[in-house]
Scaffold this motif. Structure first.
Motif, PDB file in Angstrom:
ATOM      1  N   PHE A  36      45.606  19.937  83.964  1.00  0.00           N
ATOM      2  CA  PHE A  36      44.540  19.169  84.618  1.00  0.00           C
ATOM      3  C   PHE A  36      44.738  19.123  86.130  1.00  0.00           C
ATOM      4  O   PHE A  36      43.773  19.128  86.892  1.00  0.00           O
ATOM      5  N   PHE A  37      45.975  19.086  86.580  1.00  0.00           N
ATOM      6  CA  PHE A  37      46.255  19.110  88.015  1.00  0.00           C
ATOM      7  C   PHE A  37      45.819  20.439  88.631  1.00  0.00           C
ATOM      8  O   PHE A  37      45.187  20.471  89.688  1.00  0.00           O
ATOM      9  N   THR A  38      46.135  21.551  87.961  1.00  0.00           N
ATOM     10  CA  THR A  38      45.704  22.850  88.482  1.00  0.00           C
ATOM     11  C   THR A  38      44.179  22.983  88.418  1.00  0.00           C
ATOM     12  O   THR A  38      43.583  23.576  89.311  1.00  0.00           O
ATOM     13  N   ALA A  39      43.548  22.405  87.391  1.00  0.00           N
ATOM     14  CA  ALA A  39      42.079  22.423  87.330  1.00  0.00           C
ATOM     15  C   ALA A  39      41.490  21.644  88.497  1.00  0.00           C
ATOM     16  O   ALA A  39      40.486  22.054  89.089  1.00  0.00           O
ATOM     17  N   GLY A  40      42.112  20.523  88.851  1.00  0.00           N
ATOM     18  CA  GLY A  40      41.657  19.751  89.999  1.00  0.00           C
ATOM     19  C   GLY A  40      41.820  20.515  91.302  1.00  0.00           C
ATOM     20  O   GLY A  40      40.947  20.447  92.178  1.00  0.00           O
ATOM     21  N   LEU A  41      42.915  21.242  91.434  1.00  0.00           N
ATOM     22  CA  LEU A  41      43.119  22.046  92.639  1.00  0.00           C
ATOM     23  C   LEU A  41      42.082  23.168  92.743  1.00  0.00           C
ATOM     24  O   LEU A  41      41.577  23.457  93.832  1.00  0.00           O
ATOM     25  N   ILE A  42      41.741  23.784  91.622  1.00  0.00           N
ATOM     26  CA  ILE A  42      40.731  24.837  91.630  1.00  0.00           C
ATOM     27  C   ILE A  42      39.370  24.246  91.964  1.00  0.00           C
ATOM     28  O   ILE A  42      38.603  24.825  92.743  1.00  0.00           O
ATOM     29  N   PHE A  43      39.050  23.092  91.388  1.00  0.00           N
ATOM     30  CA  PHE A  43      37.792  22.424  91.708  1.00  0.00           C
ATOM     31  C   PHE A  43      37.726  22.080  93.195  1.00  0.00           C
ATOM     32  O   PHE A  43      36.693  22.259  93.836  1.00  0.00           O
ATOM     33  N   LYS A  44      38.845  21.615  93.751  1.00  0.00           N
ATOM     34  CA  LYS A  44      38.902  21.288  95.174  1.00  0.00           C
ATOM     35  C   LYS A  44      38.655  22.532  96.027  1.00  0.00           C
ATOM     36  O   LYS A  44      37.934  22.470  97.029  1.00  0.00           O
ATOM     37  N   ASP A  45      39.213  23.658  95.635  1.00  0.00           N
ATOM     38  CA  ASP A  45      38.991  24.903  96.375  1.00  0.00           C
ATOM     39  C   ASP A  45      37.520  25.302  96.368  1.00  0.00           C
ATOM     40  O   ASP A  45      36.974  25.684  97.401  1.00  0.00           O
ATOM     41  N   PHE A  46      36.891  25.217  95.194  1.00  0.00           N
ATOM     42  CA  PHE A  46      35.470  25.561  95.125  1.00  0.00           C
ATOM     43  C   PHE A  46      34.615  24.570  95.913  1.00  0.00           C
ATOM     44  O   PHE A  46      33.635  24.961  96.547  1.00  0.00           O
ATOM     45  N   TYR A  47      34.978  23.299  95.870  1.00  0.00           N
ATOM     46  CA  TYR A  47      34.223  22.292  96.612  1.00  0.00           C
ATOM     47  C   TYR A  47      34.303  22.555  98.117  1.00  0.00           C
ATOM     48  O   TYR A  47      33.286  22.517  98.811  1.00  0.00           O
ATOM     49  N   HIS A  48      35.490  22.841  98.606  1.00  0.00           N
ATOM     50  CA  HIS A  48      35.643  23.116 100.033  1.00  0.00           C
ATOM     51  C   HIS A  48      34.947  24.414 100.428  1.00  0.00           C
ATOM     52  O   HIS A  48      34.379  24.508 101.519  1.00  0.00           O
ATOM     53  N   MET A  49      34.955  25.405  99.554  1.00  0.00           N
ATOM     54  CA  MET A  49      34.264  26.650  99.834  1.00  0.00           C
ATOM     55  C   MET A  49      32.752  26.410  99.904  1.00  0.00           C
ATOM     56  O   MET A  49      32.068  26.913 100.795  1.00  0.00           O
ATOM     57  N   TYR A  50      32.220  25.612  98.989  1.00  0.00           N
ATOM     58  CA  TYR A  50      30.795  25.302  98.978  1.00  0.00           C
ATOM     59  C   TYR A  50      30.414  24.438 100.176  1.00  0.00           C
ATOM     60  O   TYR A  50      29.394  24.677 100.817  1.00  0.00           O
ATOM     61  N   LYS A  51      31.240  23.461 100.496  1.00  0.00           N
ATOM     62  CA  LYS A  51      30.953  22.542 101.596  1.00  0.00           C
ATOM     63  C   LYS A  51      30.983  23.286 102.942  1.00  0.00           C
ATOM     64  O   LYS A  51      30.130  23.059 103.792  1.00  0.00           O
ATOM     65  N   ASN A  52      31.931  24.175 103.125  1.00  0.00           N
ATOM     66  CA  ASN A  52      32.052  24.902 104.400  1.00  0.00           C
ATOM     67  C   ASN A  52      31.022  26.014 104.529  1.00  0.00           C
ATOM     68  O   ASN A  52      30.684  26.391 105.654  1.00  0.00           O
ATOM     69  N   SER A  53      30.525  26.548 103.439  1.00  0.00           N
ATOM     70  CA  SER A  53      29.554  27.635 103.553  1.00  0.00           C
ATOM     71  C   SER A  53      28.155  27.106 103.846  1.00  0.00           C
ATOM     72  O   SER A  53      27.333  27.829 104.388  1.00  0.00           O
ATOM     73  N   GLY A  54      27.865  25.859 103.545  1.00  0.00           N
ATOM     74  CA  GLY A  54      26.553  25.290 103.769  1.00  0.00           C
ATOM     75  C   GLY A  54      26.323  24.800 105.178  1.00  0.00           C
ATOM     76  O   GLY A  54      25.215  24.460 105.561  1.00  0.00           O
ATOM     77  N   SER A  55      27.332  24.804 106.002  1.00  0.00           N
ATOM     78  CA  SER A  55      27.198  24.242 107.369  1.00  0.00           C
ATOM     79  C   SER A  55      26.415  25.102 108.273  1.00  0.00           C
ATOM     80  O   SER A  55      26.423  26.173 108.534  1.00  0.00           O
TER      81      SER A  55
END
Length: 65
Positions: A46-65
């Protein structure tokens, strides 16, 4: 003491950087093929799943700027 904590932090970052995808993908396969229930391994998954989710979230957040 600070040096030891810095080394542990650095090794943890490297460990999870290279380990999260293989563990995230292989653990469900092992679990379904006879791996006994282990709470520590489940928490780690679950910790690694959270880290992967965090990576995708940051990728999505930074690409929309």
């Amino acid at each position: 003491m600070k040096k030891i904590l810095r080394e542990l932090y650095g090794s943890g970052i490297l460990f999870f950087y290279f380990f999260k995808w293989p563990y995230f993908l292989i653990f469900p396969y092992l679990y379904n093929n006879g791996l006994d229930n282990n709470y520590l391994l489940n928490i780690l998954w679950f910790f690694t799943a959270g880290l992967i989710f965090k990576d995708f979230y940051h990728m999505y957040k930074n690409s929309g700027s």
